[in-house]
Design an enzyme around this catalytic site. Structure first.
Site, PDB file in Angstrom:
ATOM      1  N   ASP A  54       0.861  -1.188   0.000  1.00  0.00           N
ATOM      2  CA  ASP A  54       0.000   0.000   0.000  1.00  0.00           C
ATOM      3  C   ASP A  54       0.890   1.228   0.000  1.00  0.00           C
ATOM      4  O   ASP A  54       1.958   1.241   0.597  1.00  0.00           O
ATOM      5  CB  ASP A  54      -0.988  -0.010   1.170  1.00  0.00           C
ATOM      6  CG  ASP A  54      -0.324   0.021   2.536  1.00  0.00           C
ATOM      7  OD1 ASP A  54      -0.114   1.128   3.077  1.00  0.00           O
ATOM      8  OD2 ASP A  54      -0.027  -1.054   3.082  1.00  0.00           O
ATOM      9  N   GLU A 141      -8.645   4.279  12.245  1.00  0.00           N
ATOM     10  CA  GLU A 141      -7.639   4.214  13.300  1.00  0.00           C
ATOM     11  C   GLU A 141      -7.868   5.382  14.247  1.00  0.00           C
ATOM     12  O   GLU A 141      -8.470   6.385  13.876  1.00  0.00           O
ATOM     13  CB  GLU A 141      -6.226   4.340  12.713  1.00  0.00           C
ATOM     14  CG  GLU A 141      -5.909   3.427  11.549  1.00  0.00           C
ATOM     15  CD  GLU A 141      -4.584   3.812  10.889  1.00  0.00           C
ATOM     16  OE1 GLU A 141      -3.567   3.946  11.601  1.00  0.00           O
ATOM     17  OE2 GLU A 141      -4.584   3.990   9.651  1.00  0.00           O
TER      18      GLU A 141
END
Length: 257
Positions: A54, A141
């Site tokens: 990623d 997150e």
């Protein structure tokens, strides 16, 4: 699009058939492990057949052809954050990764101090609806380092915010979104929730089962210090939980399993 199997992965699969198939089944592992021993009962990340990365602007200009030729088969690309930030390398990465032959998908980094509908609209406005793309990803997150929104919101509010964005993504792109999460956020918010969604977990020190219990995971971000030809410096590396056949099946329209 055809799925390539790097030579290393093919040899791993052959070893699995002859040496660890039974052990892998007992562990509930969809992929294969090249070795299992009493001191380390879990497969290593690089033993899985399907490998990915990623990226965001921090990787700079990526040579996507070199990435593809190294055996990497998929990439998650940062697209948006909050309701007004577009990663400056997103469009370049999005087009060049596809041109190189990788399966790629876009992710949105959630900002807990922005209304959910604004965030969803921003992602939809900036990420093309490509039928060959991987499902969209919602990155959830806690972000204590944020200068403008470092606090934790209540669990129920976080779940409600997520659901609004996930619903908008699924309606727009026709695919069940993937949820990316970290150990602490999963513990605080996600444990037992959104069980029908594919999940992408961060676990850089241990096998995901150690941190996430019996939560079924689909993608494992296992290091932030990976090295891949075509990327200057470190890059996050990821593994897909499954075999080549599992991957091909997962790539079918609206993967949910």
């Amino acid at each position: 699009m055809s799925t390539r199997v790097p030579p290393k992965s093919r040899s791993v699969l052959r070893r699995c058939l002859s040496t660890v198939a039974v052990a892998a089944t007992m562990l509930g592992v969809a992929g294969c492990a090249s070795s299992i021993n009493t001191s380390d009962p879990y497969p290593h990340a690089m033993d899985f057949a399907i490998q990915g990365i990623d990226v965001s602007k921090y990787q700079g200009d990526v040579d996507w052809s070199a990435v593809y030729n190294s055996g990497v088969q998929f990439a998650w690309i940062k697209a948006t954050e909050g309701g007004d930030y577009l990663d400056e390398k997103f469009r370049q990465n999005w087009e060049m990764a596809r041109a190189a032959g990788l399966r790629r998908g876009a992710y949105h980094f959630i900002y807990w101090c922005r209304p959910a509908r604004e965030q969803a609209a921003w992602f939809l406005a900036n990420v093309p609806n490509d039928p060959m793309a991987l499902p969209p990803v919602l990155d959830v997150e806690w972000n204590e380092q944020s200068k403008t929104c470092p606090h934790h919101i209540p669990r129920e509010q976080a779940l409600e915010t997520m659901q609004i964005i996930l619903d908008a993504m699924e309606q727009a792109y026709g695919k069940r979104p993937v949820i990316y999460t970290s150990v602490d956020f999963h513990r605080d918010v996600l444990n037992g929730e959104f069980m029908s969604y594919p999940i992408w977990v961060r676990s850089v020190k241990t096998y995901p089962t150690v941190k996430y219990g019996n939560r079924r995971w689909h993608f494992w971000q296992h290091t932030a210090q990976g090295a891949v030809p075509g990327v200057h410096g470190y890059v996050d590396r990821n593994a897909f939980y499954g075999s080549v056949t599992d991957w091909q099946n997962w790539l079918q329209p609206n993967p949910q399993g």
